[in-house]
Design an enzyme around this catalytic site. Structure first.
Site: not given
Ligand code: ADP
Ligand code: MG
Length: 344
Positions: A42-43, A48, A63, A164
Site C-alpha cells: 500500500e503505497g 500493489v 500497481k 525517493d
Molecule cells: P508507491 O508509489 O505507492 O510507494 P511502490 O511502487 O513503491 O508504490 O509499491 C509499493 C510497495 O509494493 C513496495 O514498497 C513493495 O513492498 C510492493 N511492490 C511494488 N512493486 C513490487 C513488485 N514488482 N513485486 C513485489 N512487490 C512490489
Molecule cells: Mg514506494
C-alpha cells in the site's frame, strides 16, 4: 577477481553510457488476463497486488494508478512514471512489462482502472531488514550494495533522478537480484542546466539530504546518493539510521551524526534559503566511530556518501570504484550456489 572485475564492469558501463536500448513494449492487455490475488503493498499513490498471468502463469505485481476523475484522464504524475520506466532497461531497475486496463461498468457503477504490470519480486529491502529472522552474510550485503549502486549509476547516466530512495522502494527476489522500483517521484534532469529549480517536496524525510531540508531548489543526482548512504547504514544497523520526527529534527539528527555545517565542511551552506534561520548545536562528525563495529570499508563508503556538501558526496560511478568492492569479502553472485553456501 578484483582487478579483473573492475575492467569488465568499467568497460560494460562505458559502453552502455548514454545509449538507450528501449525494450519492446507490447502495450496493453486486459486485467482479465490476470488472476489477481492478495494485496502486497500500500503505497502513497495506490495499491500493489500480486497476480498471475492466466496463460503464462507469470507472477506479476499490479500497481493501480489512482484516477481522481476519469474526465481528467491518467494523472500527469503517473504518465511521467510510465514514460520514465519505459525508457529504462537495466537488470537493477524494475522493468515495466506492460499496462493492463480494467474497463468501468456503468450498470454496476464501477470505475475503470489502469495498472502497471511488473515482474513479481519476493521482498522489499525494508521488509527484509525489519524481519529479525532474515540474516545477510557479508558477501550478500556487498552484492546488494553493488546492485543498488549499479542501478543508480544507470539512472544518473541517463539523467534521471529517482528522488525517493529508501528500503521500501528497493525490491529483492529469492535469487538475490535487487531492482530499484517506484519511479513515482522520479524526473529527468539536464546536467547542462544546473540552475534549473525543482520542487523540494521530494524524498521521504528519513532519507532526505541536508540540502533539501535547508530549502535547496537547485539540486542534482547527489540527493539520491545521500539516500543510498542512509540505506547502507540501515542494512548494517537493521533499522533506519536517521529518524527525524520533523524536518528540523531530521536536520538535528543529521548534524549529530555528520557534524554541523560550517564554512569548512560545506563552504556554500550559507547560500541555502533556510540556513541561519535556526541556530543548531555544534556537533563534530562521528560517522566512523558510531559504525565502528561494522565492515570498515563499507562504512568508509557510507561515510563518503553521507557528505554534507552535495558536491563532495560520492557519485554512483565513484562509489562503484570504492575499495569496498575490491577488498575483503567477495561479492556473492545472486542465483548461484555461492549465494546460498557462502555464509559469514
Ligand atoms: P508507491 O508509489 O505507492 O510507494 P511502490 O511502487 O513503491 O508504490 O509499491 C509499493 C510497495 O509494493 C513496495 O514498497 C513493495 O513492498 C510492493 N511492490 C511494488 N512493486 C513490487 C513488485 N514488482 N513485486 C513485489 N512487490 C512490489
Ligand atoms: Mg514506494
Amino acid at each position: 577477481m578484483h582487478s579483473g572485475s573492475t575492467t569488465t564492469s568499467d568497460a560494460k558501463r562505458s559502453s552502455t553510457k548514454k545509449k538507450f536500448e528501449p525494450r519492446t513494449f507490447t502495450g496493453c492487455s486486459k486485467i482479465e488476463d490476470y488472476e489477481t490475488r492478495n494485496k502486497i503493498g500500500e503505497g502513497t499513490f495506490g495499491e500493489v497486488s500480486f497476480a498471475q498471468h492466466k496463460k503464462t502463469e507469470a507472477k506479476v505485481a499490479l500497481k493501480r494508478i489512482l484516477m481522481h476523475s476519469e474526465k481528467e484522464g491518467i494523472p500527469i504524475t503517473a504518465l511521467r512514471e510510465i514514460k520514465i520506466l519505459k525508457s529504462l532497461n537495466h537488470p537493477n531497475i524494475v522493468p515495466l512489462l506492460e499496462m493492463a486496463i480494467k474497463k468501468g461498468d456503468k450498470s454496476s457503477r464501477s470505475r475503470g482502472s489502469i495498472f502497471m504490470v511488473f515482474p513479481y519480486m519476493d521482498y522489499d529491502l525494508a521488509g527484509l531488514l525489519e524481519n529479525p529472522a532474515v540474516r545477510f552474510n557479508q558477501s550478500q550485503i556487498k552484492s546488494y550494495i553493488k546492485q543498488l549502486l549499479e542501478g543508480t549509476y544507470y539512472l544518473h547516466q541517463h539523467n534521471i533522478l529517482h528522488r525517493d530512495m529508501k528500503g521500501a522502494n528497493i525490491l529483492i527476489d529469492a535469487q538475490g537480484n535487487l531492482k530499484l522500483a517506484d519511479f513515482g517521484l522520479a524526473r529527468s534532469f539536464n546536467p547542462e542546466d544546473p540552475n534549473k529549480a525543482y520542487t523540494t517536496l521530494v524524498v521521504t524525510r528519513w532519507y532526505r539530504p541536508p540540502e533539501l531540508l535547508l530549502g535547496a531548489t537547485k539540486y542534482n543526482a547527489a540527493i539520491d546518493m545521500w539516500g543510498v548512504g542512509c540505506v547502507i547504514g540501515e542494512i548494517f544497523k537493521r533499522r533506519p539510521i536517521l529518524t527525524g520526527t520533523s524536518d528540523i529534527d531530521q536536520l538535528e539528527k543529521i548534524f549529530e551524526l555528520c557534524g554541523t555545517p560550517n564554512k569548512h565542511n560545506w563552504p556554500s551552506v550559507d547560500q541555502l534559503t533556510d540556513w541561519g534561520k535556526i541556530q543548531f548545536k555544534v556537533y563534530q562528525r562521528n560517522v566512523l566511530r558510531r559504525f565502528e563495529q561494522y565492515d570498515r570499508l563499507a562504512i568508509d563508503l557510507m561515510d563518503k556518501l553521507l557528505a554534507l556538501e552535495p558536491a563532495t558526496r560520492l557519485t554512483a560511478g565513484e562509489a562503484l570504484k570504492h575499495d569496498y568492492f575490491y577488498h575483503g569479502w567477495r561479492i556473492a553472485v545472486p542465483g548461484t550456489k555461492e549465494w546460498v553456501s557462502d555464509s559469514a
